[in-house]
Design a protein around this motif. Structure first.
Motif, mmCIF file in Angstrom:
data_model
loop_
_atom_site.group_PDB
_atom_site.id
_atom_site.type_symbol
_atom_site.label_atom_id
_atom_site.label_comp_id
_atom_site.label_asym_id
_atom_site.label_seq_id
_atom_site.Cartn_x
_atom_site.Cartn_y
_atom_site.Cartn_z
ATOM 1 N N TYR A 21 -11.006 6.685 -0.590
ATOM 2 C CA TYR A 21 -9.666 6.125 -0.755
ATOM 3 C C TYR A 21 -9.403 5.750 -2.213
ATOM 4 O O TYR A 21 -8.307 5.947 -2.735
ATOM 5 C CB TYR A 21 -9.529 4.896 0.154
ATOM 6 N N MET A 22 -10.433 5.241 -2.886
ATOM 7 C CA MET A 22 -10.281 4.780 -4.270
ATOM 8 C C MET A 22 -10.524 5.889 -5.302
ATOM 9 O O MET A 22 -10.180 5.714 -6.476
ATOM 10 C CB MET A 22 -11.248 3.626 -4.543
ATOM 11 N N LYS A 23 -11.102 6.998 -4.896
ATOM 12 C CA LYS A 23 -11.488 8.048 -5.840
ATOM 13 C C LYS A 23 -10.357 8.491 -6.768
ATOM 14 O O LYS A 23 -10.571 8.658 -7.970
ATOM 15 C CB LYS A 23 -12.069 9.245 -5.086
ATOM 16 N N PRO A 24 -9.137 8.674 -6.261
ATOM 17 C CA PRO A 24 -8.081 9.128 -7.176
ATOM 18 C C PRO A 24 -7.550 8.038 -8.120
ATOM 19 O O PRO A 24 -6.770 8.332 -9.019
ATOM 20 C CB PRO A 24 -6.969 9.614 -6.240
ATOM 21 N N VAL A 25 -7.970 6.800 -7.931
ATOM 22 C CA VAL A 25 -7.459 5.691 -8.739
ATOM 23 C C VAL A 25 -8.279 5.570 -10.028
ATOM 24 O O VAL A 25 -9.474 5.278 -9.973
ATOM 25 C CB VAL A 25 -7.520 4.357 -7.950
ATOM 26 N N PRO A 26 -7.641 5.787 -11.190
ATOM 27 C CA PRO A 26 -8.384 5.631 -12.440
ATOM 28 C C PRO A 26 -8.569 4.149 -12.777
ATOM 29 O O PRO A 26 -7.824 3.301 -12.295
ATOM 30 C CB PRO A 26 -7.484 6.315 -13.478
ATOM 31 N N ASN A 27 -9.553 3.867 -13.626
ATOM 32 C CA ASN A 27 -9.727 2.479 -14.062
ATOM 33 C C ASN A 27 -8.668 2.142 -15.112
ATOM 34 O O ASN A 27 -7.816 2.978 -15.438
ATOM 35 C CB ASN A 27 -11.157 2.229 -14.550
ATOM 36 N N ALA A 28 -8.713 0.929 -15.654
ATOM 37 C CA ALA A 28 -7.690 0.456 -16.581
ATOM 38 C C ALA A 28 -7.638 1.274 -17.865
ATOM 39 O O ALA A 28 -6.618 1.293 -18.552
ATOM 40 C CB ALA A 28 -7.925 -1.018 -16.906
ATOM 41 N N GLU A 29 -8.725 1.970 -18.174
ATOM 42 C CA GLU A 29 -8.755 2.807 -19.378
ATOM 43 C C GLU A 29 -8.414 4.263 -19.066
ATOM 44 O O GLU A 29 -8.471 5.118 -19.935
ATOM 45 C CB GLU A 29 -10.130 2.708 -20.041
ATOM 46 N N GLY A 30 -8.088 4.538 -17.794
ATOM 47 C CA GLY A 30 -7.686 5.881 -17.398
ATOM 48 C C GLY A 30 -8.814 6.793 -16.958
ATOM 49 O O GLY A 30 -8.599 7.980 -16.743
ATOM 50 N N TYR A 31 -10.014 6.247 -16.810
ATOM 51 C CA TYR A 31 -11.168 7.063 -16.425
ATOM 52 C C TYR A 31 -11.495 6.915 -14.948
ATOM 53 O O TYR A 31 -11.179 5.910 -14.315
ATOM 54 C CB TYR A 31 -12.407 6.662 -17.244
ATOM 55 N N ARG A 32 -12.201 7.914 -14.437
ATOM 56 C CA ARG A 32 -12.702 7.853 -13.065
ATOM 57 C C ARG A 32 -13.819 6.811 -13.019
ATOM 58 O O ARG A 32 -14.627 6.703 -13.935
ATOM 59 C CB ARG A 32 -13.251 9.222 -12.672
ATOM 60 N N THR A 33 -13.873 6.060 -11.937
ATOM 61 C CA THR A 33 -14.914 5.041 -11.811
ATOM 62 C C THR A 33 -15.437 4.989 -10.387
ATOM 63 O O THR A 33 -14.750 5.393 -9.456
ATOM 64 C CB THR A 33 -14.400 3.654 -12.274
ATOM 65 N N ASN A 34 -16.642 4.500 -10.241
ATOM 66 C CA ASN A 34 -17.242 4.302 -8.927
ATOM 67 C C ASN A 34 -16.891 2.876 -8.500
ATOM 68 O O ASN A 34 -17.600 1.936 -8.809
ATOM 69 C CB ASN A 34 -18.762 4.490 -9.028
ATOM 70 N N ASP A 139 -10.879 -5.079 -12.775
ATOM 71 C CA ASP A 139 -11.108 -4.053 -13.790
ATOM 72 C C ASP A 139 -10.146 -4.221 -14.968
ATOM 73 O O ASP A 139 -10.554 -4.124 -16.128
ATOM 74 C CB ASP A 139 -10.955 -2.666 -13.169
ATOM 75 N N ALA A 140 -8.878 -4.476 -14.694
ATOM 76 C CA ALA A 140 -7.896 -4.665 -15.772
ATOM 77 C C ALA A 140 -8.272 -5.872 -16.628
ATOM 78 O O ALA A 140 -8.213 -5.814 -17.865
ATOM 79 C CB ALA A 140 -6.497 -4.831 -15.186
ATOM 80 N N PHE A 141 -8.674 -6.957 -15.973
ATOM 81 C CA PHE A 141 -9.134 -8.148 -16.700
ATOM 82 C C PHE A 141 -10.345 -7.799 -17.559
ATOM 83 O O PHE A 141 -10.407 -8.124 -18.747
ATOM 84 C CB PHE A 141 -9.493 -9.256 -15.698
ATOM 85 N N TRP A 142 -11.318 -7.121 -16.963
ATOM 86 C CA TRP A 142 -12.585 -6.835 -17.642
ATOM 87 C C TRP A 142 -12.389 -5.901 -18.829
ATOM 88 O O TRP A 142 -13.062 -6.025 -19.854
ATOM 89 C CB TRP A 142 -13.580 -6.261 -16.645
ATOM 90 N N CYS A 143 -11.457 -4.982 -18.698
ATOM 91 C CA CYS A 143 -11.166 -4.036 -19.774
ATOM 92 C C CYS A 143 -10.806 -4.790 -21.060
ATOM 93 O O CYS A 143 -11.208 -4.402 -22.151
ATOM 94 C CB CYS A 143 -10.024 -3.125 -19.340
ATOM 95 N N ASN A 144 -10.074 -5.888 -20.934
ATOM 96 C CA ASN A 144 -9.641 -6.670 -22.095
ATOM 97 C C ASN A 144 -10.617 -7.763 -22.500
ATOM 98 O O ASN A 144 -10.700 -8.122 -23.677
ATOM 99 C CB ASN A 144 -8.273 -7.301 -21.814
ATOM 100 N N MET A 145 -11.345 -8.336 -21.563
ATOM 101 C CA MET A 145 -12.154 -9.521 -21.836
ATOM 102 C C MET A 145 -13.655 -9.267 -22.003
ATOM 103 O O MET A 145 -14.377 -10.132 -22.467
ATOM 104 C CB MET A 145 -11.958 -10.564 -20.712
#
Length: 152
Positions: A21-34, A139-145
């Motif tokens: 379900y989450m596979k198509p969702v990129p992380n906050a930096e636009g990359y694929r993530t587990n 993830d969005a928080f972690w990308c910045n902090m």
């Protein structure tokens, strides 16, 4: 009552379904993530998602064996509390130096969804709908902090 093998298979099936379900969702930096095995890149800081009999939860766990360092990391999260809660859109429970299920002293910031059961497939959509926006927010928080934690 489920056997150990049946329980393990149902849990595996749930996390596989969540991953798909989450596979198509990129992380906050636009990359694929587990998503189901999210890596923070900082030793002793984990983003944990749990789906159990009776509840689901998501949170940040700080597991450093040195409780003073654990507290330092926790206080760093507290410095960014408004940013974290802004990304998540809600308040979470903040607990410093509590025991986990194994008796280890950890600190955590978490949100719990009560009255759901991973063993009941009809609860899976509710559990996934609970976990998805929150892991994306973390993830969005972690990308910045994350850089602030790398310096500790």
């Amino acid at each position: 009552m489920y056997s150990k093998a049946e329980t393990a298979k149902i849990r595996k099936d749930f996390w596989t379904a969540f991953g798909l379900y989450m596979k198509p969702v990129p992380n906050a930096e636009g990359y694929r993530t587990n998503w189901q095995n999210y890596k923070t890149g900082i030793k002793d800081i984990y983003f944990r998602m749990k789906a159990e009999r009776g509840y689901a939860s998501i949170g940040v766990e700080i597991t450093h064996n040195d409780t003073e360092l654990q507290q330092l990391y926790f206080e760093q999260f507290e410095e960014f509390k408004k940013i974290l809660e802004s990304e998540l859109g809600e308040d979470w429970v903040w607990e410093m130096h509590v025991q986990d299920e194994t008796g280890k002293i950890i600190s955590r910031i978490q949100k719990i969804l009560p009255k759901v059961n991973i063993m009941q497939k009809e609860d899976w959509p509710q559990i996934i709908s609970f976990l998805k926006p929150r892991i994306i927010g973390l993830d969005a928080f972690w990308c910045n902090m994350k850089p602030a934690f790398e310096e500790l």
